[in-house]
Write a protein that holds these residues in place. Structure first.
Motif, mmCIF file in Angstrom:
data_model
loop_
_atom_site.group_PDB
_atom_site.id
_atom_site.type_symbol
_atom_site.label_atom_id
_atom_site.label_comp_id
_atom_site.label_asym_id
_atom_site.label_seq_id
_atom_site.Cartn_x
_atom_site.Cartn_y
_atom_site.Cartn_z
ATOM 1 N N SER A 1 10.009 0.917 -2.343
ATOM 2 C CA SER A 1 9.481 1.968 -3.223
ATOM 3 C C SER A 1 10.432 2.207 -4.386
ATOM 4 N N ALA A 2 11.725 2.143 -4.100
ATOM 5 C CA ALA A 2 12.698 2.352 -5.177
ATOM 6 C C ALA A 2 12.609 1.220 -6.198
ATOM 7 N N TYR A 3 12.452 -0.019 -5.711
ATOM 8 C CA TYR A 3 12.257 -1.131 -6.643
ATOM 9 C C TYR A 3 11.059 -0.858 -7.536
ATOM 10 N N SER A 4 9.939 -0.482 -6.895
ATOM 11 C CA SER A 4 8.728 -0.348 -7.707
ATOM 12 C C SER A 4 8.865 0.848 -8.643
ATOM 13 N N MET A 5 9.588 1.891 -8.205
ATOM 14 C CA MET A 5 9.827 3.010 -9.114
ATOM 15 C C MET A 5 10.585 2.531 -10.355
ATOM 16 N N LEU A 6 11.580 1.663 -10.152
ATOM 17 C CA LEU A 6 12.347 1.170 -11.294
ATOM 18 C C LEU A 6 11.459 0.359 -12.240
ATOM 19 N N VAL A 7 10.516 -0.406 -11.660
ATOM 20 C CA VAL A 7 9.574 -1.156 -12.496
ATOM 21 C C VAL A 7 8.749 -0.180 -13.351
ATOM 22 N N PHE A 8 8.217 0.867 -12.704
ATOM 23 C CA PHE A 8 7.401 1.839 -13.447
ATOM 24 C C PHE A 8 8.229 2.582 -14.484
ATOM 25 N N LEU A 9 9.457 2.939 -14.127
ATOM 26 C CA LEU A 9 10.297 3.674 -15.078
ATOM 27 C C LEU A 9 10.563 2.855 -16.323
ATOM 28 N N SER A 10 10.798 1.536 -16.141
ATOM 29 C CA SER A 10 11.115 0.747 -17.326
ATOM 30 C C SER A 10 9.883 0.629 -18.222
ATOM 31 N N TYR B 1 17.913 14.257 -7.815
ATOM 32 C CA TYR B 1 16.700 13.506 -7.469
ATOM 33 C C TYR B 1 16.920 12.008 -7.674
ATOM 34 N N TYR B 2 17.514 11.677 -8.823
ATOM 35 C CA TYR B 2 17.742 10.268 -9.128
ATOM 36 C C TYR B 2 18.662 9.636 -8.087
ATOM 37 N N LEU B 3 19.710 10.368 -7.743
ATOM 38 C CA LEU B 3 20.660 9.865 -6.746
ATOM 39 C C LEU B 3 19.936 9.576 -5.430
ATOM 40 N N CYS C 1 0.818 -1.214 0.000
ATOM 41 C CA CYS C 1 0.000 0.000 0.000
ATOM 42 C C CYS C 1 0.852 1.263 0.000
ATOM 43 N N VAL C 2 2.021 1.218 0.614
ATOM 44 C CA VAL C 2 2.875 2.406 0.642
ATOM 45 C C VAL C 2 3.759 2.453 -0.602
ATOM 46 N N ALA C 3 4.428 1.341 -0.896
ATOM 47 C CA ALA C 3 5.517 1.376 -1.874
ATOM 48 C C ALA C 3 5.021 1.529 -3.316
ATOM 49 N N VAL C 4 3.880 0.932 -3.655
ATOM 50 C CA VAL C 4 3.444 0.989 -5.051
ATOM 51 C C VAL C 4 2.994 2.406 -5.445
ATOM 52 N N PRO C 5 2.112 3.072 -4.654
ATOM 53 C CA PRO C 5 1.775 4.449 -5.017
ATOM 54 C C PRO C 5 2.990 5.368 -5.009
ATOM 55 N N VAL C 6 3.854 5.201 -4.026
ATOM 56 C CA VAL C 6 5.035 6.063 -3.959
ATOM 57 C C VAL C 6 5.929 5.825 -5.180
ATOM 58 N N GLY C 7 6.142 4.556 -5.532
ATOM 59 C CA GLY C 7 6.968 4.255 -6.695
ATOM 60 C C GLY C 7 6.380 4.847 -7.965
ATOM 61 N N LEU C 8 5.050 4.753 -8.089
ATOM 62 C CA LEU C 8 4.359 5.327 -9.257
ATOM 63 C C LEU C 8 4.586 6.834 -9.322
ATOM 64 N N ALA C 9 4.342 7.501 -8.181
ATOM 65 C CA ALA C 9 4.504 8.956 -8.135
ATOM 66 C C ALA C 9 5.946 9.341 -8.440
ATOM 67 N N ALA C 10 6.884 8.585 -7.868
ATOM 68 C CA ALA C 10 8.298 8.922 -8.065
ATOM 69 C C ALA C 10 8.690 8.777 -9.529
ATOM 70 N N ALA C 11 8.153 7.739 -10.203
ATOM 71 C CA ALA C 11 8.485 7.542 -11.616
ATOM 72 C C ALA C 11 7.899 8.660 -12.464
ATOM 73 N N ILE C 12 6.667 9.082 -12.150
ATOM 74 C CA ILE C 12 6.046 10.150 -12.940
ATOM 75 C C ILE C 12 6.789 11.467 -12.730
ATOM 76 N N LYS D 1 -0.896 -0.108 -15.956
ATOM 77 C CA LYS D 1 -1.575 -1.122 -15.145
ATOM 78 C C LYS D 1 -0.788 -2.432 -14.981
ATOM 79 N N PRO D 2 -0.231 -2.994 -16.051
ATOM 80 C CA PRO D 2 0.546 -4.223 -15.836
ATOM 81 C C PRO D 2 1.702 -4.009 -14.868
ATOM 82 N N ALA D 3 2.298 -2.814 -14.941
ATOM 83 C CA ALA D 3 3.418 -2.526 -14.053
ATOM 84 C C ALA D 3 2.950 -2.437 -12.606
#
Lengths: 338, 291
Positions: free
Chosen positions: B153-162, B102-104, B78-89, B195-197
């Motif tokens: 969250s960083a993992y999920s951000m990387l998933v969204f970024l790819s 920011y990336y660092l 619940c925390v990491a997926v929305p945060v990762g999404l927001a961070a990727a956007i 959505k798949p991500a």
């Protein structure tokens, strides 16, 4: 209650963000492009607030502040909670002094146990990383360039499957294998090679084997990804020109796969140096590994500033290592975490 | 020809050794789960038994740990997926001068040893909760969810970024040209595309949380997750019940992998069939294309 250092910690990140935000606004105004929209104009209020809140909470409260806070904490003396912010609460190098000299007052002797453990950890992590590379490189190359698609799928599944079993149980498996009445000892005793069981756990054989095993995938996938994008024709060309196989690997494949190698090596090194489960479970009674010492500072000695100092030393070492690898391989951070 | 054969044999031998190293320890452990001695022993095999599995079902501490692990896993998703999404956007929109900093910052948790994330989380929140008087927040659940989410969250951000790298900006521009507002584009184009991500990031986040030991062991305080219970058991000594647990986990994994593979094949078949019909339809109507 909060002194100057704390103000800096809490306000610093906000100032950095404000400066960048101001620069962005000024530049947008100056460029005068009609299409350029502000962040809020672009996303709408509701989504903007969500984006900023989520990332702000994460980046500031979860990543930056705790790290800065931990570093700050390590420069404080060990105090009972009621003395926080009191007259005894001042900046000190006590914890670092303890790391080097084994005492907060005397500088006569070096803290041999901790220093040795620290350098052993760094050294052993480098060795484990190198072993991991040697184990994984041929496999990664085989999967990326030689294997048929069906075999590739099968190998991928077979690679991932053991890593679904969690870290602790994997370490446990090595304990079963290497114990004094474990399979290997029973086998060696059975065929008569040895008369007494060998203490593999005490000799740290089990620990190094377990550590090499634990982070195999972290090396495998970056290598595979990097080698996979290499054009087959380059290898064929090198072969046609008469390059022996080791030439092809050393001068064609490896330079091409550099970002993957760098990425795999940094990941494995960091994970190994920071590994806690394998050293705790597989390490012998006299094992020198740094993370269990950090753990003991917290939950045996209950000296949190000292634990923080030790953690910070570990963190600094890892940062230095990553920067060194980036320099040596001439790759950027973005390529590593891809 | 002969040297070629030697080469092939060597490669085969290497692959055999490699997978023996990978599976050997697990197979040995699996055998000990069915052997009668009280100590996990694979050889000699003294007798077949299921008693270690029966003992597992009665182990309250493990079952409580399992529940805690699942709760924390859900919290982390619940925390990491929305945060990762927001961070990727935000990564795609951020002011270019700030981007590398920011990336660092947001990638650093991936490269930080897990124990340090746990330690810093505990130290920071211990003081923050005591200043603000919100002492009830200083508990194992809250801290573990926060500590784990820091890097997950960083993992999920990387998933969204790819996934975002494959996003066709033309879609967005087309929608804007047709009069959609930015929020509408976000809601109806970007989110469905991602959505798949979201699904893969959730699965990844849950597993990463469930598996985690290094961060958890510091942040969990007085509570216990399955993994910390296991770690304590293994350190104290070894019993075949742990082997039994591992066997169950492996069995679930194998079943999951088989189901995944079957589903994937079915989907592939469907996709191939759809492509074939589309091609056939296209071939049947050359006039429409020409016109």
């Amino acid at each position: 209650m909060i002194e100057v250092g704390k103000y800096l910690i809490f306000l610093g990140p906000l100032i950095v963000i404000a400066v960048f935000w101001a620069m962005a606004t000024v530049e947008r105004r100056q460029s005068g492009e009609p299409g350029a929209k502000s962040f809020f104009g672009r996303n709408g209020i509701a989504i903007s607030v969500f984006l900023l809140a989520a990332v702000g909470l994460w980046a500031i409260i979860m990543i930056v502040l705790p790290q800065l806070y931990m570093v700050d904490f390590s420069f404080h003396p060990k105090l009972p909670p009621r003395d926080y912010g009191g007259p005894n609460d001042h900046y000190t190098l006590d914890s670092y002094r303890y790391f080097i000299f084994g005492s907060t007052t005397s500088m006569d002797h070096l803290n041999v146990i901790h220093l040795k453990a620290f350098f052993m950890t760094i050294f052993a992590s480098i060795i484990v990383t190198a072993i991991n590379f040697c184990i994984c490189y041929p496999m990664a190359y085989y999967m990326a360039q030689v294997a048929t698609p069906e075999r590739l799928r099968l190998f991928m599944l077979m690679l991932i499957a053991p890593f679904w079993v969690n870290e602790i149980l994997r370490a446990f498996a090595f304990r079963v294998l290497f114990g004094t009445s474990g399979l290997i000892n029973n086998f060696l005793l059975g065929i008569g090679v040895i008369a007494e069981p060998i203490d593999f756990l005490g000799l740290d054989v089990a620990m190094y084997t377990g550590l090499s095993y634990a982070y195999l995938l972290m090396m495998m996938f970056p290598l595979y990804n990097a080698i996979e994008s290499l054009d087959r024709n380059q290898i064929e060309a090198a072969r046609d020109l008469g390059a022996p196989w080791w030439h092809i690997h050393l001068f064609v494949v490896m330079p091409f796969a550099k970002p993957g190698i760098a990425s795999g090596c940094t990941m494995v090194f960091m994970l190994t140096a920071g590994a806690l489960a394998a050293p705790l479970i597989l390490g012998g009674p006299n094992t020198l590994w740094f993370t269990p010492i950090v753990y003991d500072r917290f939950y045996q000695a209950f000296n949190w500033p000292q634990g923080s100092a030790y953690a910070f030393i570990l963190l600094l070492t890892c940062v230095v290592f990553v920067l060194a690898v980036l320099r040596v391989f001439k790759v950027s951070l973005g390529e590593i975490t891809r | 020809m002969n040297s070629r054969f030697v080469m092939k044999a060597m490669i085969g031998f290497y692959i055999l050794i490699f997978f023996t190293y990978l599976f050997g320890p697990l197979v040995v452990m699996g055998v000990t789960a069915f052997n009668t001695p009280n100590y996990p022993q694979a050889y000699p095999f003294e007798g077949f038994t299921f008693k270690w599995f029966a003992m597992l079902a009665k182990d309250d501490e493990l079952i409580t740990g399992l529940k805690t692990s699942v709760l924390i896993g859900i919290g982390v998703v619940c925390v990491a997926v929305p945060v990762g999404l927001a961070a990727a956007i935000i990564m795609t929109q951020i002011y270019w001068r700030a981007r590398s900093l920011y990336y660092l910052v947001v990638v650093s948790p991936v490269l930080t040893p897990g124990i340090i994330l746990g330690i810093s989380t505990v130290i920071f929140w211990k003081d923050v909760t005591s200043w603000t008087g919100a002492k009830f927040l200083f508990n194992g659940y809250f801290l573990t969810i926060l500590g784990q989410s820091t890097f997950i969250s960083a993992y999920s951000m990387l998933v969204f970024l790819s996934r975002l790298q494959r996003f066709d900006r033309a879609q967005e521009e087309a929608a804007l040209d047709l009069g959609a507002s930015y929020p509408q584009v976000f809601r109806h184009i970007l989110l469905p595309f991602l959505k798949p991500a979201v699904l893969s990031a959730s699965v990844l986040a849950f597993l990463a949380s469930f598996e985690n030991y290094n961060t958890t062991t510091f942040a969990i305080l007085a509570e216990k997750t399955l993994v910390t219970v296991l770690a304590g058991r293994v350190r104290q000594g070894t019993t075949p019940t742990l082997s039994a647990l591992a066997v169950i986990i492996v069995a679930i994994t194998v079943v999951g992998a088989v189901i995944y593979e079957v589903l994937r094949r079915a989907e592939q078949k469907k996709a191939d069939a759809a492509k074939a019909t589309a091609l056939a339809a296209e071939a049947a109507t050359p006039v429409a294309v020409a016109a």
